[in-house]
Motif scaffolding. Sequence first.
Motif, PDB file in Angstrom:
ATOM      1  N   SER A 386      48.487  53.355  52.356  1.00  0.00           N
ATOM      2  CA  SER A 386      48.687  53.594  50.864  1.00  0.00           C
ATOM      3  C   SER A 386      49.295  52.258  50.420  1.00  0.00           C
ATOM      4  O   SER A 386      50.114  51.467  51.072  1.00  0.00           O
ATOM      5  N   THR A 389      54.394  52.939  46.464  1.00  0.00           N
ATOM      6  CA  THR A 389      54.662  53.584  44.828  1.00  0.00           C
ATOM      7  C   THR A 389      55.602  52.636  44.112  1.00  0.00           C
ATOM      8  O   THR A 389      55.528  52.628  42.599  1.00  0.00           O
ATOM      9  N   ARG A 392      54.865  50.149  40.625  1.00  0.00           N
ATOM     10  CA  ARG A 392      54.818  50.290  39.343  1.00  0.00           C
ATOM     11  C   ARG A 392      56.212  49.580  38.612  1.00  0.00           C
ATOM     12  O   ARG A 392      56.136  49.413  37.573  1.00  0.00           O
ATOM     13  N   TYR A 409      44.226  54.300  50.789  1.00  0.00           N
ATOM     14  CA  TYR A 409      44.608  54.650  49.125  1.00  0.00           C
ATOM     15  C   TYR A 409      45.129  53.564  48.580  1.00  0.00           C
ATOM     16  O   TYR A 409      46.267  53.059  48.731  1.00  0.00           O
ATOM     17  N   ASP A 411      45.563  53.976  44.811  1.00  0.00           N
ATOM     18  CA  ASP A 411      45.847  54.323  43.622  1.00  0.00           C
ATOM     19  C   ASP A 411      46.986  53.701  42.828  1.00  0.00           C
ATOM     20  O   ASP A 411      47.081  53.616  41.570  1.00  0.00           O
ATOM     21  N   GLU A 414      46.965  50.838  40.015  1.00  0.00           N
ATOM     22  CA  GLU A 414      46.781  51.264  38.573  1.00  0.00           C
ATOM     23  C   GLU A 414      47.965  50.751  37.663  1.00  0.00           C
ATOM     24  O   GLU A 414      47.483  50.285  36.416  1.00  0.00           O
ATOM     25  N   SER A 415      48.963  50.597  38.205  1.00  0.00           N
ATOM     26  CA  SER A 415      50.287  50.273  37.552  1.00  0.00           C
ATOM     27  C   SER A 415      50.587  48.850  37.236  1.00  0.00           C
ATOM     28  O   SER A 415      51.216  48.452  36.319  1.00  0.00           O
ATOM     29  N   GLN A 417      49.289  46.480  35.396  1.00  0.00           N
ATOM     30  CA  GLN A 417      48.506  46.420  34.055  1.00  0.00           C
ATOM     31  C   GLN A 417      48.212  44.970  33.541  1.00  0.00           C
ATOM     32  O   GLN A 417      47.400  44.536  32.611  1.00  0.00           O
ATOM     33  N   PRO A 433      38.593  51.148  44.983  1.00  0.00           N
ATOM     34  CA  PRO A 433      39.313  51.998  43.895  1.00  0.00           C
ATOM     35  C   PRO A 433      38.889  51.927  42.658  1.00  0.00           C
ATOM     36  O   PRO A 433      38.909  51.079  42.088  1.00  0.00           O
ATOM     37  N   GLU A 435      40.727  52.731  40.382  1.00  0.00           N
ATOM     38  CA  GLU A 435      41.780  52.421  39.598  1.00  0.00           C
ATOM     39  C   GLU A 435      41.865  50.924  38.930  1.00  0.00           C
ATOM     40  O   GLU A 435      42.418  50.405  38.115  1.00  0.00           O
ATOM     41  N   ARG A 438      40.698  49.775  35.715  1.00  0.00           N
ATOM     42  CA  ARG A 438      41.626  49.946  34.590  1.00  0.00           C
ATOM     43  C   ARG A 438      42.425  48.763  34.406  1.00  0.00           C
ATOM     44  O   ARG A 438      43.215  48.904  33.822  1.00  0.00           O
ATOM     45  N   ILE A 459      33.208  50.345  37.301  1.00  0.00           N
ATOM     46  CA  ILE A 459      34.425  49.555  37.534  1.00  0.00           C
ATOM     47  C   ILE A 459      34.455  48.061  37.228  1.00  0.00           C
ATOM     48  O   ILE A 459      34.923  47.612  36.187  1.00  0.00           O
TER      49      ILE A 459
END
Length: 553
Positions: A386, A389, A392, A409, A411, A414-415, A417, A433, A435, A438, A459
């Motif tokens: 993964s 985290t 972000r 993983y 996900d 996505e942060s 941006q 993914p 994500e 986005r 996507i």
Amino acid sequence: NIGVYGLGGVGKTFLVDEVAQVSKQGKYFDKVVKTEVTKNPDFKRIQGEIADSLGLRFDEETVFGRADRLRQRMKMEKSILVILDDIWTMLDLKKVGIPFGNEHNGCKLLMTSRSQDVLVQMGVLKDLTFKLGFMSENETWNLFQLKAGDVVKDSNLKDVAIQVAQKCEGLPLRVVTVACAMRNKWDVQSWKDALRKLQCNDQIEIDALTYSSFELSYNSFESDEMRDLFLLSALLLGNDEKYFLKVAMGLNILKHVNTMDEARNKLHTIITSLQETCLLDVKTGGNIQMHDIVREFATFIARRDKHVFLRNQSNVEWPSNEFLNRCMEIVLQRCHIHELPHTIVCPNIKLFLLTSENRSLKIPDTFFEGMASLRVLDLTSLNLSSLPTSFRFLTDLKTLCLDDCILEYMDAIESLQNLEILRIWKSSMIKFPIEVGRLTQLRMLDLSNSGIEVLPSNIISSLINLEELYMGNTSINWEDVNSTVQTGNASIAELHKLPNLTALELQIRETRMLPRDMQLIFEKLKFFKIAIGDVWEWADIKDETLKTLMLKL
């Protein structure tokens, strides 16, 4: 076996390059291959460079497995010249896969080193080692005139130009570097200033005159962009222009460009200018290289001005907190790290690169919390179950490269941006993914050579600012746009929804995956390379024209 030795910059590489060229033209050997060994030999790269010259592709993963295969291939040549350039310590030829001694009497070795002792250790008879020394005054002046051009013919400048040439003390690398820097200086003041700088001998560990020569050339660069790319080249040596574009854009080095294509053209122009200064070279295949002495100078400047933390060895000792507070770039090349700290606080960091020799290295979830200003992140050769985290916190990140990774993983992506460039090259994952859809600021998406099994629909079409999409040599199962059965996979028709798309690379199994109005997509592209059918080797398709459509059904 024959060896050539001498100081760095004396012309050893140039000499053996000439030998290689003459040998090929005269057909003195069935094959001529050359590789650069360097201070820290990368056996897989060395094997790869030799294999490329022989048209050999490896299926083996280990160094020893590749060595056996390479040895067998070389023995197939009746006569072969192997040039091993820039050997620092004894190189294990068996580990590389080069036959020696009575293994293959038709295999001849030509080696260069700074040390005669190293050549003798490599099995070269002392009588067959040749020292390449300094040039005479006449040779120095002739080379200086050749590189500086007509400016040295000016009677007002000639005397001081001769003095400048003499300060190069017969070392070809210095002569070429200084002469190129002075090529268009028609005022005597510039030449006197250059002479003064060459007479200042109190700089760094590499000999002072060489440092002064390089500093003169570095300071004469016409822009900060040129200086920044020169320093970046030293840190990321061996990569090609495509990679440098991603990093340079992320670091905002290239000014006043509005599109990726404009940025690419500007980058190429700057690299060409750097080549003309003789401080940088672009090898066949596009990889950017630099003489080791030039790199030593450049990394000194990078450490001084950019507070770079650079390591390319097994034992990584992290610098002090005081240094990390100033640090702007961290480059960890081919490091065997067992454990990363939970967090490192680098408030000014712009670039973080980690190429791991330990695929099982874990990145702590909190690792990036202290790197909020990071703009370029490159993680290579890792098994990432993964993404951390702490992604972000990377709100300024512009370029993310995940090369040669096994990804699960994702996900946390996505942060990001504000991400503009995403490269997932030679990596594998089961499902791409959702994500990523986005990340609407993405301008370039490069999935080349990656093992992506499933690319969900909608996507690609969500990336409305995308300018360039590279999906060559992938095994994606595209949706059949003409079928009434919907699988949920992405379809090539989604490209219609990308108004800014100008570059496209695709590999497609069957023509039925192409929409009927594909011509409308082609019309807005400046570059595309599309291979249809499963018998093409993507690497064999050359970019001979800007637009290439390969069909083999």
